[in-house]
Design a protein around this motif. Structure first.
Motif, PDB file in Angstrom:
ATOM      1  N   ALA A 197      47.189  74.304  91.278  1.00 37.90           N
ATOM      2  CA  ALA A 197      45.884  74.888  91.612  1.00 37.90           C
ATOM      3  C   ALA A 197      45.996  75.530  92.993  1.00 37.90           C
ATOM      4  CB  ALA A 197      44.805  73.816  91.609  1.00 37.90           C
ATOM      5  N   ILE A 198      45.354  76.663  93.176  1.00 38.80           N
ATOM      6  CA  ILE A 198      45.500  77.407  94.430  1.00 38.80           C
ATOM      7  C   ILE A 198      44.127  77.753  94.987  1.00 38.80           C
ATOM      8  CG2 ILE A 198      46.425  79.488  95.516  1.00 38.80           C
ATOM      9  CD1 ILE A 198      48.417  79.465  92.990  1.00 38.80           C
ATOM     10  N   LEU A 199      43.924  77.408  96.261  1.00 44.63           N
ATOM     11  CA  LEU A 199      42.709  77.769  96.987  1.00 44.63           C
ATOM     12  C   LEU A 199      43.107  78.847  97.991  1.00 44.63           C
ATOM     13  CD1 LEU A 199      39.719  77.055  97.155  1.00 44.63           C
ATOM     14  CD2 LEU A 199      40.283  75.259  98.793  1.00 44.63           C
ATOM     15  N   PHE A 200      42.603  80.035  97.773  1.00 41.60           N
ATOM     16  CA  PHE A 200      43.066  81.230  98.487  1.00 41.60           C
ATOM     17  C   PHE A 200      41.953  81.777  99.366  1.00 41.60           C
ATOM     18  CE2 PHE A 200      43.714  85.975  98.255  1.00 41.60           C
ATOM     19  CZ  PHE A 200      44.830  86.029  99.076  1.00 41.60           C
ATOM     20  N   VAL A 201      42.157  81.727 100.683  1.00 41.28           N
ATOM     21  CA  VAL A 201      41.160  82.211 101.637  1.00 41.28           C
ATOM     22  C   VAL A 201      41.597  83.567 102.174  1.00 41.28           C
ATOM     23  CG1 VAL A 201      39.922  81.744 103.765  1.00 41.28           C
ATOM     24  CG2 VAL A 201      40.590  79.864 102.287  1.00 41.28           C
ATOM     25  N   SER A 202      40.733  84.546 102.061  1.00 41.49           N
ATOM     26  CA  SER A 202      41.079  85.874 102.551  1.00 41.49           C
ATOM     27  C   SER A 202      39.821  86.693 102.790  1.00 41.49           C
ATOM     28  CB  SER A 202      41.979  86.590 101.543  1.00 41.49           C
ATOM     29  OG  SER A 202      42.309  87.890 101.987  1.00 41.49           O
ATOM     30  N   HIS A 203      39.896  87.578 103.801  1.00 40.47           N
ATOM     31  CA  HIS A 203      38.833  88.562 104.013  1.00 40.47           C
ATOM     32  C   HIS A 203      39.092  89.813 103.181  1.00 40.47           C
ATOM     33  CE1 HIS A 203      36.653  86.458 107.161  1.00 40.47           C
ATOM     34  NE2 HIS A 203      37.794  86.176 107.743  1.00 40.47           N
ATOM     35  N   ASP A 204      40.247  89.842 102.520  1.00 37.77           N
ATOM     36  CA  ASP A 204      40.629  90.972 101.680  1.00 37.77           C
ATOM     37  C   ASP A 204      40.026  90.777 100.289  1.00 37.77           C
ATOM     38  OD1 ASP A 204      41.806  92.943 100.166  1.00 37.77           O
ATOM     39  OD2 ASP A 204      43.860  92.516 100.807  1.00 37.77           O
ATOM     40  N   THR A 205      38.873  91.379 100.060  1.00 38.95           N
ATOM     41  CA  THR A 205      38.193  91.192  98.779  1.00 38.95           C
ATOM     42  C   THR A 205      39.000  91.776  97.622  1.00 38.95           C
ATOM     43  OG1 THR A 205      36.898  93.208  99.174  1.00 38.95           O
ATOM     44  CG2 THR A 205      35.888  91.113  99.807  1.00 38.95           C
ATOM     45  N   GLY A 206      39.803  92.801  97.899  1.00 39.55           N
ATOM     46  CA  GLY A 206      40.641  93.381  96.865  1.00 39.55           C
ATOM     47  C   GLY A 206      41.686  92.384  96.375  1.00 39.55           C
ATOM     48  N   ALA A 207      42.249  91.608  97.304  1.00 47.66           N
ATOM     49  CA  ALA A 207      43.242  90.597  96.940  1.00 47.66           C
ATOM     50  C   ALA A 207      42.591  89.487  96.120  1.00 47.66           C
ATOM     51  CB  ALA A 207      43.885  90.018  98.193  1.00 47.66           C
ATOM     52  N   VAL A 208      41.377  89.093  96.496  1.00 50.78           N
ATOM     53  CA  VAL A 208      40.661  88.051  95.754  1.00 50.78           C
ATOM     54  C   VAL A 208      40.395  88.528  94.334  1.00 50.78           C
ATOM     55  CG1 VAL A 208      38.519  86.729  95.600  1.00 50.78           C
ATOM     56  CG2 VAL A 208      39.645  87.026  97.812  1.00 50.78           C
ATOM     57  N   LYS A 209      39.982  89.795  94.174  1.00 50.41           N
ATOM     58  CA  LYS A 209      39.742  90.347  92.838  1.00 50.41           C
ATOM     59  C   LYS A 209      41.020  90.376  92.008  1.00 50.41           C
ATOM     60  CE  LYS A 209      35.743  93.421  93.423  1.00 50.41           C
ATOM     61  NZ  LYS A 209      35.268  94.819  93.289  1.00 50.41           N
ATOM     62  N   SER A 210      42.131  90.724  92.656  1.00 49.80           N
ATOM     63  CA  SER A 210      43.394  90.892  91.947  1.00 49.80           C
ATOM     64  C   SER A 210      43.998  89.571  91.489  1.00 49.80           C
ATOM     65  CB  SER A 210      44.407  91.625  92.841  1.00 49.80           C
ATOM     66  OG  SER A 210      43.969  92.925  93.146  1.00 49.80           O
ATOM     67  N   PHE A 211      43.898  88.544  92.348  1.00 53.37           N
ATOM     68  CA  PHE A 211      44.646  87.312  92.100  1.00 53.37           C
ATOM     69  C   PHE A 211      43.823  86.158  91.540  1.00 53.37           C
ATOM     70  CE2 PHE A 211      46.942  89.020  96.045  1.00 53.37           C
ATOM     71  CZ  PHE A 211      47.763  89.831  95.285  1.00 53.37           C
ATOM     72  N   CYS A 212      42.519  86.173  91.790  1.00 56.23           N
ATOM     73  CA  CYS A 212      41.704  84.987  91.489  1.00 56.23           C
ATOM     74  C   CYS A 212      40.874  85.173  90.219  1.00 56.23           C
ATOM     75  CB  CYS A 212      40.777  84.663  92.663  1.00 56.23           C
ATOM     76  SG  CYS A 212      41.670  84.351  94.203  1.00 56.23           S
ATOM     77  N   SER A 213      40.662  84.083  89.516  1.00 59.56           N
ATOM     78  CA  SER A 213      39.809  84.091  88.325  1.00 59.56           C
ATOM     79  C   SER A 213      38.392  83.643  88.660  1.00 59.56           C
ATOM     80  CB  SER A 213      40.398  83.160  87.259  1.00 59.56           C
ATOM     81  OG  SER A 213      40.519  81.835  87.764  1.00 59.56           O
ATOM     82  N   ARG A 214      38.217  83.164  89.886  1.00 57.63           N
ATOM     83  CA  ARG A 214      36.920  82.639  90.322  1.00 57.63           C
ATOM     84  C   ARG A 214      36.846  82.740  91.842  1.00 57.63           C
ATOM     85  NH1 ARG A 214      36.684  76.681  90.018  1.00 57.63           N
ATOM     86  NH2 ARG A 214      34.940  76.059  91.336  1.00 57.63           N
ATOM     87  N   ALA A 215      35.643  82.806  92.390  1.00 54.75           N
ATOM     88  CA  ALA A 215      35.480  82.879  93.841  1.00 54.75           C
ATOM     89  C   ALA A 215      34.300  82.023  94.283  1.00 54.75           C
ATOM     90  CB  ALA A 215      35.287  84.323  94.294  1.00 54.75           C
ATOM     91  N   ILE A 216      34.408  81.539  95.517  1.00 54.72           N
ATOM     92  CA  ILE A 216      33.372  80.715  96.134  1.00 54.72           C
ATOM     93  C   ILE A 216      32.989  81.362  97.463  1.00 54.72           C
ATOM     94  CG2 ILE A 216      32.939  78.477  97.253  1.00 54.72           C
ATOM     95  CD1 ILE A 216      34.881  77.257  95.194  1.00 54.72           C
ATOM     96  N   LEU A 217      31.708  81.388  97.749  1.00 56.40           N
ATOM     97  CA  LEU A 217      31.234  81.984  98.996  1.00 56.40           C
ATOM     98  C   LEU A 217      30.525  80.948  99.851  1.00 56.40           C
ATOM     99  CD1 LEU A 217      30.680  84.473 100.806  1.00 56.40           C
ATOM    100  CD2 LEU A 217      28.606  84.874  99.450  1.00 56.40           C
TER     101      LEU A 217
END
Length: 241
Positions: A197-217
């Motif tokens: 499982a991977i918890l990925f923190v980034s200000h790069d919203t493009g990277a979050v869209k590309s790599f993640c299946s879900r997001a938390i704000l």
């Protein structure tokens, strides 16, 4: 899917005292309330399943790094609890845990031992770290001489020396060259396919869209959105305008 992480009502309050003496004294006896309380997390709850990659978004000061430090065991929550099913490996603030006067190799050995792995100079894991970091002779030089990109290379190589059940990445991929980022992403995908499982923190919203299946704000220490990356990012961007 099996749940690797369960975070339940986590809150964190930092206390400011008038002096360090009063702060230390508060560890042992009950004294008057501190001068000021700063609440950085307020009842945060979410789950993370095996093989799932979740993006964690929020402006600076939203509470992201504090949450990651709690899950990583670096600091304790004030209230609430979390359950981790397995091992965790983290890449947090740049250079955290590194001694600047020690070489990359010496720091790697120390970090591996702190993570519970028994290692020594000739151990294959250290060779793997050196090979993945790919910083050449600098691996045997003091970390104080490293660029930020070199530090990230070594930190990432240490974090993925053994496959963890939970991998936490805090902005690490935003530093360094494109070749190394591609190398890291390939390794992340490999771990994910094996159940990490991977918890990925980034200000790069493009990277979050590309790599993640879900997001938390997170906003002001509160979890305000837990949904698809597109839904969370659209909400995030609208509220920043």
């Amino acid at each position: 899917m099996n749940e690797v992480l369960k975070v339940k009502d986590i809150s964190k309050v930092f206390y400011n005292y008038k002096s360090e003496f009063k702060r230390v004294l508060s560890w042992f006896i009950s004294i008057k309330k501190p001068e000021k309380n700063i609440t950085v997390l307020k009842g945060v709850s979410f789950n993370l399943s095996a093989g799932e990659m979740v993006g964690l978004l929020g402006v600076n000061g939203a509470g992201k790094t504090t949450l990651l430090k709690i899950i990583s065991g670096i600091t304790n929550q004030t209230s609430g609890e979390f359950f981790l099913n397995g091992s965790v490996s983290s890449i947090l603030e740049l250079g955290i845990g590194f001694h600047p006067e020690l070489s990359g190799k010496q720091n790697a050995i120390n970090m591996m031992r702190l993570m519970g792995y028994q290692t020594f100079h000739g151990d294959q894991s250290i060779e793997d770290i050196e090979q993945f970091a790919s910083i050449g002779e600098h691996f045997d030089m003091p970390v104080r001489s490293y660029s930020s990109g070199m530090q990230v290379r070594v930190a990432f190589a240490i974090a993925i020396a053994f496959r963890p059940d939970l991998l936490i990445i805090d902005e690490a991929l935003s530093v360094g060259d494109e070749f190394f980022r591609s190398k890291c992403i390939k390794k992340i995908k490999e771990f994910q396919n094996k159940g990490t499982a991977i918890l990925f923190v980034s200000h790069d919203t493009g990277a979050v869209k590309s790599f993640c299946s879900r997001a938390i704000l997170l906003e002001g220490g509160l979890l305000v959105k837990d949904a698809s990356p597109d839904e969370v990012i659209n909400y995030y961007v609208r509220n920043q305008i």
